[in-house]
Scaffold this active site. Structure first.
Site, PDB file in Angstrom:
ATOM      1  CB  ILE A 199      20.699-115.381  56.167  1.00  0.00           C
ATOM      2  CG1 ILE A 199      20.930-114.973  57.504  1.00  0.00           C
ATOM      3  CG2 ILE A 199      19.280-115.730  56.148  1.00  0.00           C
ATOM      4  CD1 ILE A 199      20.854-113.651  57.676  1.00  0.00           C
ATOM      5  CB  CYS A 200      19.732-120.394  53.251  1.00  0.00           C
ATOM      6  SG  CYS A 200      19.175-121.157  51.862  1.00  0.00           S
ATOM      7  CG  LEU A 201      15.376-114.542  53.122  1.00  0.00           C
ATOM      8  CD1 LEU A 201      14.168-115.457  53.540  1.00  0.00           C
ATOM      9  CD2 LEU A 201      15.457-113.608  54.164  1.00  0.00           C
TER      10      LEU A 201
END
Lengths: 163, 301
Positions: free
Chosen positions: A87-89
């Protein structure tokens, strides 16, 4: 394992039980408190509605000074989620802070589902469709929602193959 | 809490380098020079992985706080090849004014870590001379005790904050039984309380900024000309490994009522010294070079 990380994970677990956030559940493995399994339910009134998405969270002894590694186990089609489920968070990367507990992490990921940031794509096709062809994007999202139900059946003990 | 997508500063990982110390950032940039042919997506991912690798490498190679070393011994070699001779002149001036320094790990926490280390070390040294609890230890315990209510008042969650607060308070309780060497080991223990108490300084700094939002707001102007104090704390103070600016320094010294002197070494040949707050006589003195803080010791220390 440092008792600080264990203490904090126990507190996170208590908080999940006493003040359960809507639409997410999580629990550690019986055998290892450093590995948690979680489920995020797709937010209502969005194309994600009805989906049951499984995740795995891996903590280190440095938690909460270091973010856990979080990935979707269920296949996802989303601008900010890589094909392997990573996840790109921001809060899981360069904006990590110990103020985020497991409940906050999962709630943030749930918000990310229906509120993607196409400027920071991890899946360029999803990002492109989200910006240029929302109808097709929504259709692809519905596909992974339906797939998430099948995944669930696959992993129930009854469906597991005999050893 | 800031779910992705509500503004450009969140979610995106392209700002990853901001998490790093100046030196860390330069190393990262150097390692990324050859990736021009990769997609933005691949680069983005590479940046995260490389940053994590660099942080891990620095943790292996550099202690959190190093041993005491002489000023010119430590700095002269570092700047020997530097074409800007102002650095060498500046080092001579610092060498006359200060007896030693300790290098602090370049992981973005250097200000908080250096400040806390030197403050606690001075506290331990002063307490060792006295049979009863010294007034400064009594005072700082009260400050930290009172900080819990402030942390909760500005909205921090008790279950997330408790552990940090407790560890900081416990460390202060241990001061009378610690020697400087024991403190050094404690603050260099990767699995110990060190990173927790360092992060607690971030929480204290953020709390002071939030409690005095009107006063700090003019120094926190966002791109849109509006000061969003909560966002500043969320993106620039609370995240682990984020470098600190003057605002955080002022806030932390106010919250703890512990002053600090910062010596700025640059190419000018004239190191300049700034005291926070103005007019104070700090024990804690730090050396600042662009992107990094180390600890300084007076010739009288």
């Amino acid at each position: 394992m440092s008792s600080a990380a264990r203490r904090r994970l126990v507190r996170d677990f208590r908080r999940l039980q006493s003040d359960p956030p809507s639409g997410v559940t999580a629990a550690p493995l019986d055998s290892n408190i450093l590995v948690w399994q979680a489920v995020i339910f797709g937010p209502d009134d969005t194309p994600w509605e009805g989906g049951t998405f499984k995740l795995e969270l891996s903590f280190t002894e440095d938690y909460p000074n270091k973010a856990p590694s979080v990935r979707f186990v269920t296949r996802i089609f989303h601008p900010n989620i890589y094909n392997d489920g990573q996840i790109c968070l921001d809060i899981l990367q360069n904006q990590w802070s110990p103020i985020y507990d497991i409940s906050a992490i999962l709630t943030s990921i749930q918000s990310l589902l229906s509120d993607p940031n196409p400027a920071s794509p991890a899946n360029s096709e999803a990002s492109r469709l989200y910006c240029e062809n929302r109808r097709e994007y929504n259709r692809r999202v519905r596909e992974v929602v339906e797939q998430s139900w099948l995944d669930e059946e696959d992993t129930t003990p009854a469906a597991a193959p005999a050893p | 809490m800031n779910p992705a997508g509500d503004d450009s500063a969140t979610t995106t990982t392209t700002t990853t380098t901001e998490a790093a110390d100046g030196d860390l950032q330069r190393a990262l940039e150097a390692s990324l020079r050859d990736v021009g042919t990769m997609s933005a997506q691949e680069q983005d991912r590479l940046t995260i992985d490389q940053l994590n690798d660099i942080v891990a490498t620095i943790a292996q190679e550099q202690p959190m706080v190093g041993a005491k070393v002489g000023i010119s011994e430590a700095l002269a070699a570092e700047y020997a090849e530097n074409p800007m001779k102002g650095f060498a002149l500046g080092i001579d001036i610092l060498n006359a004014k200060y007896s030693a320094m300790r290098r602090v790990r370049k992981d973005g926490n250097c200000f908080y870590r250096g400040f806390l280390y030197r403050y606690l070390e001075a506290l331990v040294l002063a307490q060792q001379q006295q049979p009863t609890t010294i007034p400064e230890l009594v005072r700082i315990r009260e400050v930290v005790k009172g900080s819990k209510k402030k942390l909760l008042d500005v909205g921090y969650d008790e279950s997330a904050m408790d552990m940090f607060w407790e560890m900081f308070a416990e460390l202060l309780d241990q001061v009378p039984s610690l020697t400087p060497d024991a403190l050094h080991l404690k603050l260099n223990d990767e699995q110990g309380v060190s990173n927790h108490v360092v992060w607690f300084c971030r929480a204290l700094s953020a709390t002071q900024i939030k409690l005095n939002a009107d006063r700090f707001a003019p120094f926190i102007m966002g791109e849109d000309g509006l000061a969003d104090v909560d966002k500043f704390c969320r993106t620039e103070v609370e995240p682990v490994n984020h470098e600190c600016e003057q605002v955080q320094i002022i806030a932390l010294t106010e919250m703890l009522q512990v002053p600090v002197t910062i010596e700025y070494l640059d190419a000018s040949g004239h190191p300049s010294s700034i005291v926070f707050p103005e007019g104070a006589h700090p024990t804690v003195k730090l050396l600042y070079r662009p992107g990094h803080y180390d600890i300084l010791y007076d010739t009288t220390d």
